[in-house]
Design an enzyme around this catalytic site. Sequence first.
Site, PDB file in Angstrom:
ATOM      1  N   ASP A 137       1.334  -1.124  -0.182  1.00 12.45           N
ATOM      2  CA  ASP A 137      -0.051  -0.167   0.209  1.00 12.45           C
ATOM      3  C   ASP A 137       0.728   1.406   0.301  1.00 12.45           C
ATOM      4  O   ASP A 137       2.107   0.888   0.441  1.00 12.45           O
ATOM      5  CB  ASP A 137      -0.916  -0.130   0.955  1.00 12.45           C
ATOM      6  CG  ASP A 137      -2.272  -1.502   1.366  1.00 12.45           C
ATOM      7  OD1 ASP A 137      -2.338  -1.515   0.414  1.00 12.45           O
ATOM      8  OD2 ASP A 137      -2.576  -1.587   2.051  1.00 12.45           O
ATOM      9  N   LYS A 138       0.564   2.505  -0.825  1.00 12.72           N
ATOM     10  CA  LYS A 138       1.535   3.439  -0.636  1.00 12.72           C
ATOM     11  C   LYS A 138       1.711   3.695   1.216  1.00 12.72           C
ATOM     12  O   LYS A 138       3.069   4.054   1.152  1.00 12.72           O
ATOM     13  CB  LYS A 138       0.578   4.832  -1.127  1.00 12.72           C
ATOM     14  CG  LYS A 138       0.735   6.249  -1.444  1.00 12.72           C
ATOM     15  CD  LYS A 138      -0.243   7.296  -1.679  1.00 12.72           C
ATOM     16  CE  LYS A 138       0.771   8.680  -1.373  1.00 12.72           C
ATOM     17  NZ  LYS A 138      -0.752   9.623  -1.862  1.00 12.72           N
TER      18      LYS A 138
END
Length: 296
Positions: A137-138
């Site tokens: 995930d970012k």
Amino acid sequence: MSNRKEGDSFVYTVKEQTELLPFLREVMSNRSRNSVKSILTRGQVTVDDHIETKHNYALYPGQTITILKNKAAIKESALTGMSILYEDDDIIVINKEAGLLSIATEKEKKQTAHHQLMDYVRREDAQNRIFVVHRLDKDTSGVMMFAKKEQVKQMLQEDWKETVSERTYAALVEGEMEKKKGYVSSWIKESKTHLMYSSPMKNDGQHAITHYKVIQSNKDFSLLEIKLETGRKNQIRVHMQDLGNPVVGDKKYGSKQNTIRRLGLHATVLAFRHPTTGELLRFEADVPKSFLVKSR
């Protein structure tokens, strides 16, 4: 504010509460407002241990601001928001910072690990490419692997469960855990609003198993070592919410506070058998200092 040079970066310590853009304007008083804004937009500014691009991001005394010099950012070897841990003809392994996308989205095409690595390998040969094997995930930091050939990507993805021998994460979660060690098993589904959740019904969704162990804790927070038996989307985040101990900073999955001002999730270890040599490789990225829990 104190200031020191570290190789290709300038490092500052915040002395008083302010916002990021005014702070940068002050420390880079010889630059125009637009120049400072573009340094922010390009992801050259790190607050503590994550990239920050928001102009109005609130700063507090004691935080560390690192600014990557323009020359270093423009320099061919510079990779923003990540560092290369290992590279050979088949794979490339990186340590990704929180705030950097793994791959492109509709809004952001270039400021991603994939795009930067594509540029990096094409400097040697314009025909070179990078292939996505798995994602982080970012807002999750840590160890991540890419393939340099399509057949290598396919080999890794087809045999992922057999190839990968260890995937360990550090998670900073809210509150004290009921058990010092345990696991969560559930069937995970995606809602129409793209929120993952555990279904109350058996076999309704993808089976997900998460093992956890408390490393440090106090009444407010627990630092966990987490090992994944399966790799479903947002699996750790959903399972921590299920336990009533959401990941710090994870508003989407029940977190009420964000003292570290980033998502409390970091991929510490990735160990796998090399797709072509068969050698067992193990890569580790230290737990971010902001995750460490003070005992009381």
